[in-house]
Design a protein around this motif. Structure first.
Motif, PDB file in Angstrom:
ATOM      1  N   ALA A  87       0.830  -1.209   0.000  1.00  0.00           N
ATOM      2  CA  ALA A  87       0.000   0.000   0.000  1.00  0.00           C
ATOM      3  C   ALA A  87       0.865   1.261   0.000  1.00  0.00           C
ATOM      4  O   ALA A  87       0.557   2.251  -0.701  1.00  0.00           O
ATOM      5  CB  ALA A  87      -0.927  -0.010   1.209  1.00  0.00           C
ATOM      6  N   LEU A  88       1.962   1.249   0.764  1.00  0.00           N
ATOM      7  CA  LEU A  88       2.852   2.410   0.806  1.00  0.00           C
ATOM      8  C   LEU A  88       3.548   2.633  -0.535  1.00  0.00           C
ATOM      9  O   LEU A  88       3.674   3.780  -1.005  1.00  0.00           O
ATOM     10  CB  LEU A  88       3.886   2.230   1.916  1.00  0.00           C
ATOM     11  CG  LEU A  88       3.359   2.294   3.354  1.00  0.00           C
ATOM     12  CD1 LEU A  88       4.461   1.936   4.345  1.00  0.00           C
ATOM     13  CD2 LEU A  88       2.791   3.669   3.665  1.00  0.00           C
ATOM     14  N   LEU A 110       3.136   5.850  -3.133  1.00  0.00           N
ATOM     15  CA  LEU A 110       4.249   6.592  -3.711  1.00  0.00           C
ATOM     16  C   LEU A 110       4.129   6.680  -5.231  1.00  0.00           C
ATOM     17  O   LEU A 110       4.318   7.756  -5.823  1.00  0.00           O
ATOM     18  CB  LEU A 110       5.571   5.927  -3.311  1.00  0.00           C
ATOM     19  CG  LEU A 110       6.850   6.571  -3.846  1.00  0.00           C
ATOM     20  CD1 LEU A 110       6.970   8.006  -3.335  1.00  0.00           C
ATOM     21  CD2 LEU A 110       8.075   5.745  -3.453  1.00  0.00           C
ATOM     22  N   ILE A 111       3.779   5.560  -5.864  1.00  0.00           N
ATOM     23  CA  ILE A 111       3.647   5.544  -7.324  1.00  0.00           C
ATOM     24  C   ILE A 111       2.495   6.441  -7.778  1.00  0.00           C
ATOM     25  O   ILE A 111       2.623   7.220  -8.740  1.00  0.00           O
ATOM     26  CB  ILE A 111       3.438   4.099  -7.813  1.00  0.00           C
ATOM     27  CG1 ILE A 111       4.692   3.257  -7.546  1.00  0.00           C
ATOM     28  CG2 ILE A 111       3.096   4.076  -9.304  1.00  0.00           C
ATOM     29  CD1 ILE A 111       4.530   1.789  -7.858  1.00  0.00           C
ATOM     30  N   ALA A 127       0.231  11.289 -10.200  1.00  0.00           N
ATOM     31  CA  ALA A 127      -0.698  12.414 -10.059  1.00  0.00           C
ATOM     32  C   ALA A 127       0.027  13.748 -10.220  1.00  0.00           C
ATOM     33  O   ALA A 127      -0.515  14.705 -10.788  1.00  0.00           O
ATOM     34  CB  ALA A 127      -1.390  12.339  -8.702  1.00  0.00           C
ATOM     35  N   TYR A 128       1.252  13.828  -9.733  1.00  0.00           N
ATOM     36  CA  TYR A 128       2.033  15.058  -9.861  1.00  0.00           C
ATOM     37  C   TYR A 128       2.273  15.405 -11.329  1.00  0.00           C
ATOM     38  O   TYR A 128       2.294  16.579 -11.719  1.00  0.00           O
ATOM     39  CB  TYR A 128       3.359  14.894  -9.122  1.00  0.00           C
ATOM     40  CG  TYR A 128       4.279  16.089  -9.228  1.00  0.00           C
ATOM     41  CD1 TYR A 128       4.083  17.209  -8.426  1.00  0.00           C
ATOM     42  CD2 TYR A 128       5.344  16.096 -10.127  1.00  0.00           C
ATOM     43  CE1 TYR A 128       4.917  18.309  -8.520  1.00  0.00           C
ATOM     44  CE2 TYR A 128       6.182  17.184 -10.241  1.00  0.00           C
ATOM     45  CZ  TYR A 128       5.975  18.290  -9.428  1.00  0.00           C
ATOM     46  OH  TYR A 128       6.802  19.390  -9.541  1.00  0.00           O
ATOM     47  N   VAL A 152       8.857  14.688   2.871  1.00  0.00           N
ATOM     48  CA  VAL A 152       7.774  13.708   2.739  1.00  0.00           C
ATOM     49  C   VAL A 152       8.271  12.470   2.000  1.00  0.00           C
ATOM     50  O   VAL A 152       7.954  11.329   2.382  1.00  0.00           O
ATOM     51  CB  VAL A 152       6.565  14.336   2.018  1.00  0.00           C
ATOM     52  CG1 VAL A 152       5.560  13.246   1.629  1.00  0.00           C
ATOM     53  CG2 VAL A 152       5.897  15.373   2.908  1.00  0.00           C
ATOM     54  N   LEU A 153       9.064  12.664   0.934  1.00  0.00           N
ATOM     55  CA  LEU A 153       9.595  11.515   0.185  1.00  0.00           C
ATOM     56  C   LEU A 153      10.534  10.679   1.066  1.00  0.00           C
ATOM     57  O   LEU A 153      10.468   9.445   1.051  1.00  0.00           O
ATOM     58  CB  LEU A 153      10.335  11.990  -1.065  1.00  0.00           C
ATOM     59  CG  LEU A 153       9.464  12.461  -2.227  1.00  0.00           C
ATOM     60  CD1 LEU A 153      10.337  12.982  -3.362  1.00  0.00           C
ATOM     61  CD2 LEU A 153       8.564  11.336  -2.723  1.00  0.00           C
ATOM     62  N   ILE A 154      11.400  11.346   1.824  1.00  0.00           N
ATOM     63  CA  ILE A 154      12.303  10.619   2.726  1.00  0.00           C
ATOM     64  C   ILE A 154      11.497   9.825   3.757  1.00  0.00           C
ATOM     65  O   ILE A 154      11.800   8.654   4.044  1.00  0.00           O
ATOM     66  CB  ILE A 154      13.262  11.604   3.422  1.00  0.00           C
ATOM     67  CG1 ILE A 154      14.237  12.198   2.395  1.00  0.00           C
ATOM     68  CG2 ILE A 154      14.036  10.905   4.541  1.00  0.00           C
ATOM     69  CD1 ILE A 154      15.154  13.263   2.978  1.00  0.00           C
TER      70      ILE A 154
END
Length: 428
Positions: free
Chosen positions: A336-337, A341-342, A347-348, A368-370
């Motif tokens: 799920a995590l 992320l994907i 979406a970005y 947030v990415l870290i």
């Protein structure tokens, strides 16, 4: 003087030659009893199958001229201590306290020659005429030794589901299993696999087989009692010394078995050299390899048996996995995590409102990415730990491991703190 010196030298040479011949006769010149290996003796005596004890002497001496074995064993073993020996049936009559002058800590009896095609014993007997239960050795544990000759043969056995199940039932069946057979009131204290020719080609299949044996030992239950759990069935695997190169892989086996030995046995079942013995406690393998080995046990669709569950179905246990902690939950959480992320990245790049939102708080992207990547790694380690039958990285019992999930949030908290301390500047 020169003549007398030559005479003395000739006498000394004769004495030295006599000593050498005596040492050769007793097999002590090279520190070994004879030049025959266990495999060679098995190939030689296999045609006679099991025979009454009183017939083996005539077979050895009359057919193969193997004379003087009693005196050789008596002299060779005098004063020695052996942690493990494996008594072959072709010299079983010699395993008597008046012949074996050594002290044994554990004895294995080669009572299960594996038929790789079926999993049944190709050769076995009832031990009822065995000298291993002499009163002098009544307090020494005796293990049932499973022997398989030939690397290809055992590989075939590992790939055959029905053969593996037949083996488990033949050994562990509560009524007729060989590990439950009583001999002079005693039952085998453990199961010892002697695999001198193991190929290491079927690593995943072997690990799953070891897991199946371990599952039956730990979780088989009848009438609310576990007859094999704990020290009631000691599990040992013995390989040739050359297999020491595969210790990183065999570290995964150590998580399921009690001991692994690296040693070669001779035709008498005595170790040729001092065995290397490893347990889970003295395993020198790095953590990285220990983590990697857990994936040999990975099977998403396998049945799971909880640590407290009582299971009387050997067939189910042969396909089950350890599940003291729900590793599948951690796998799904990790999935799920990763999916989050994907989706965020897609979406970005494809969804304008999300892009605008991210750009508004652009300074938070890296923290947030870290945080997200760190959470994925931590949950992955939870899953690996839950897969392992033993504690690998940290304990999952107390629930304190969950605090690790909060640790990555420090990146965001630290970033907010720095922003507040540094003041907020409006972009032109």
């Amino acid at each position: 003087m020169r003549l007398s010196g030559q005479i003395l030298k000739g006498r000394y040479d004769g004495i030295i030659l006599l000593v050498v011949l005596m040492m050769l006769g007793t097999g002590k010149l090279n520190g070994q009893l004879s030049g025959w290996s266990f495999d060679k003796a098995y190939a030689t005596y296999r045609q006679y199958y099991y025979q009454p004890l009183d017939k083996w002497r005539s077979i050895r001496e009359g057919t193969f001229s193997r004379t003087g074995l009693e005196d050789s064993l008596r002299q060779y073993t005098r004063g020695k201590v052996y942690k493990d020996v494996i008594c072959p049936w072709w010299v079983e009559d010699l395993y008597r306290p008046d012949v074996i002058q050594a002290r044994f800590q554990r004895i294995g009896y080669v009572g299960y020659v594996l038929d790789p095609l079926t999993g049944s014993p190709l050769l076995t007997n009832s031990w009822n005429d065995s000298t291993l239960f002499d009163a002098a050795w009544q307090n020494i544990p005796v293990d049932l030794v499973v022997y398989c000759n030939g690397a290809d043969a055992f590989d075939y056995f590992l790939k055959c589901d029905s053969a593996r199940l037949t083996f488990l039932k033949t050994v562990f069946d509560p009524e007729d299993g060989l590990i439950n057979k009583r001999h002079f009131g005693r039952r085998p204290a453990g199961l010892h696999f002697y695999l001198p020719n193991f190929s290491f080609r079927e690593k995943k299949a072997f690990m799953r087989f070891v897991c199946a044996v371990s599952m039956v030992i730990d979780h088989y239950c009848r009438n609310e009692e576990r007859p094999y759990a704990g020290d009631k069935c000691w599990l040992t695997f013995t390989f040739s010394p050359s297999a020491r190169n595969e210790l990183d892989y065999l570290s995964g086996v150590l998580g399921l078995a009690d001991e692994i030995h690296f040693v070669t046995y001779d035709e008498y079942g005595l170790p040729v050299a001092t065995p290397e013995v490893y347990t889970y406690r003295n395993d020198p393998t790095s953590v990285l390899y220990r983590v990697y080995n857990q994936f040999y046990l990975f099977s998403f669709f396998s049945d799971v048996v909880s640590d407290t569950e009582c299971c009387s179905d050997i067939a189910r246990l042969s396909q089950a996995s350890y599940s003291e902690h729900n590793w599948k939950f951690y796998l799904l959480l990790d999935f799920a995590l990763v999916l989050a992320l994907i989706i965020s990245v897609l979406a970005y790049n494809l969804y304008s409102p999300f892009y605008m939102l991210v750009e508004r708080y652009r300074s938070f992207i890296i923290p947030v990415l870290i945080t997200l990547v760190t959470e994925i790694i931590i949950v992955f380690l939870y899953m690996v730990e839950a897969l392992s039958p033993n504690e690998l990285l940290f304990s999952l019992d107390e629930g304190t491991h969950l605090y690790l999930l909060a640790l990555p949030l420090l990146f965001i908290v630290l970033h907010i703190g720095l922003k507040m301390l540094g003041g907020r500047r409006e972009l032109p």
